[in-house]
Design a protein around this motif. Structure first.
Motif, PDB file in Angstrom:
ATOM      1  N   TYR A 192       0.832  -1.204   0.000  1.00  0.00           N
ATOM      2  CA  TYR A 192       0.000   0.000   0.000  1.00  0.00           C
ATOM      3  C   TYR A 192       0.865   1.252   0.000  1.00  0.00           C
ATOM      4  N   LEU A 193       1.873   1.280   0.861  1.00  0.00           N
ATOM      5  CA  LEU A 193       2.737   2.461   0.948  1.00  0.00           C
ATOM      6  C   LEU A 193       3.464   2.696  -0.367  1.00  0.00           C
ATOM      7  N   LYS A 194       3.930   1.615  -0.973  1.00  0.00           N
ATOM      8  CA  LYS A 194       4.668   1.727  -2.231  1.00  0.00           C
ATOM      9  C   LYS A 194       3.779   2.258  -3.345  1.00  0.00           C
ATOM     10  N   GLY A 228       0.296   5.938  11.808  1.00  0.00           N
ATOM     11  CA  GLY A 228       1.059   7.149  11.511  1.00  0.00           C
ATOM     12  C   GLY A 228       1.731   7.163  10.151  1.00  0.00           C
ATOM     13  N   TRP A 229       1.409   6.192   9.303  1.00  0.00           N
ATOM     14  CA  TRP A 229       2.035   6.121   7.985  1.00  0.00           C
ATOM     15  C   TRP A 229       1.297   6.948   6.929  1.00  0.00           C
ATOM     16  N   SER A 261      -6.019   9.595   0.205  1.00  0.00           N
ATOM     17  CA  SER A 261      -4.948   9.325   1.162  1.00  0.00           C
ATOM     18  C   SER A 261      -3.643   9.977   0.721  1.00  0.00           C
ATOM     19  N   MET A 262      -2.864  10.356   1.713  1.00  0.00           N
ATOM     20  CA  MET A 262      -1.574  10.983   1.466  1.00  0.00           C
ATOM     21  C   MET A 262      -0.581  10.422   2.477  1.00  0.00           C
ATOM     22  N   LEU A 263       0.610  10.119   2.031  1.00  0.00           N
ATOM     23  CA  LEU A 263       1.625   9.582   2.924  1.00  0.00           C
ATOM     24  C   LEU A 263       2.089  10.624   3.932  1.00  0.00           C
ATOM     25  N   TYR A 276       9.586   5.475   4.382  1.00  0.00           N
ATOM     26  CA  TYR A 276       9.533   4.010   4.376  1.00  0.00           C
ATOM     27  C   TYR A 276       9.293   3.504   2.961  1.00  0.00           C
ATOM     28  N   ALA A 277       8.356   4.141   2.259  1.00  0.00           N
ATOM     29  CA  ALA A 277       8.022   3.738   0.890  1.00  0.00           C
ATOM     30  C   ALA A 277       9.234   3.870  -0.027  1.00  0.00           C
TER      31      ALA A 277
END
Length: 219
Positions: free
Chosen positions: A8-10, A49-50, A59-61, A68-69
């Motif tokens: 998801y983060l990537k 908190g990501w 959504s926004m990182l 991390y991504a």
């Protein structure tokens, strides 16, 4: 962190969510899952908190999520270089293999792999590998679908998903090609593009064009 959360983060980072809000629908399309599943995961990532999530916008990182991504993407892109350079994989075959390898790659292994490969700057899909270069590339890259008509831009990177890579390959759109949108047909969701590098004229849907990232020739 679980491989699912890392994915998801990537995807968020590669869709530009370090600087813009990305709709859950778009995330769902890229991961081939249902929007409610994305919403549930976003809630979990927000609590950790990501991610920062705004209802009905996307959504926004967070700063921590983006960092991390980037480290994960670096590992993914290093493996893509290795697979193409050392094992003769085709560019449109490496994504899924690198996807498996990235999650089990330590920072130490990534550093040694980068050294072994001779410190490559870009993956086969044009994505920057060194973190500082990744920052620079992302700041100046925009989606092809968002540029103005008649602006001449250079292809910077493409979203490294197998079907998309195959589509761009069939259209003979390559990294570093100089291209220009000459016209748009909103009713048909089409962009009419001139590829100045190959001399070809191309028709590309706006939906697909949003996954091809370009930069101004003057950058």
């Amino acid at each position: 962190m679980s491989p699912t959360k890392e994915d998801y983060l990537k995807v968020l980072f590669e869709l530009g969510a370090w600087k813009i809000q990305v709709p859950n629908k778009e995330i769902a399309e890229r991961l081939n899952i249902s929007p409610p599943t994305v919403t549930e995961m976003m809630n979990s990532l927000v609590k950790a908190g990501w991610v920062e999530y705004t209802p009905y916008k996307g959504s926004m990182l967070s700063e921590a999520g983006a960092e991390y991504a980037k480290r994960l993407i670096r590992k993914h892109r290093l493996w893509e270089v290795f697979l193409v350079k050392n094992l003769d994989f085709n560019i449109n075959e490496v994504h899924n293999e690198a996807e498996v390898l990235e999650h089990s790659t330590s920072d130490i292994l990534a550093d040694q792999l980068e050294k072994y490969l001779g410190y490559p700057e870009h993956c086969p899909h044009g994505g920057a590998i060194p973190l500082e270069l990744m920052d620079t590339q992302e700041k100046v890259s925009i989606r092809l679908s968002d540029i103005k008509n008649d602006d001449i831009v250079s292809v910077s990177r493409m979203l490294n998903e197998e079907k998309l890579v195959q589509h761009f390959k069939r259209a003979n759109l390559n990294i570093k090609d100089d291209i220009q949108i000459t016209d748009r047909d909103k009713a048909l969701d089409l962009l009419y593009i001139t590829n100045h590098t190959t001399g070809e004229n191309i028709e590309l849907s706006r939906t697909i064009a949003q996954y091809l990232f370009v930069m101004d020739k003057s950058e």
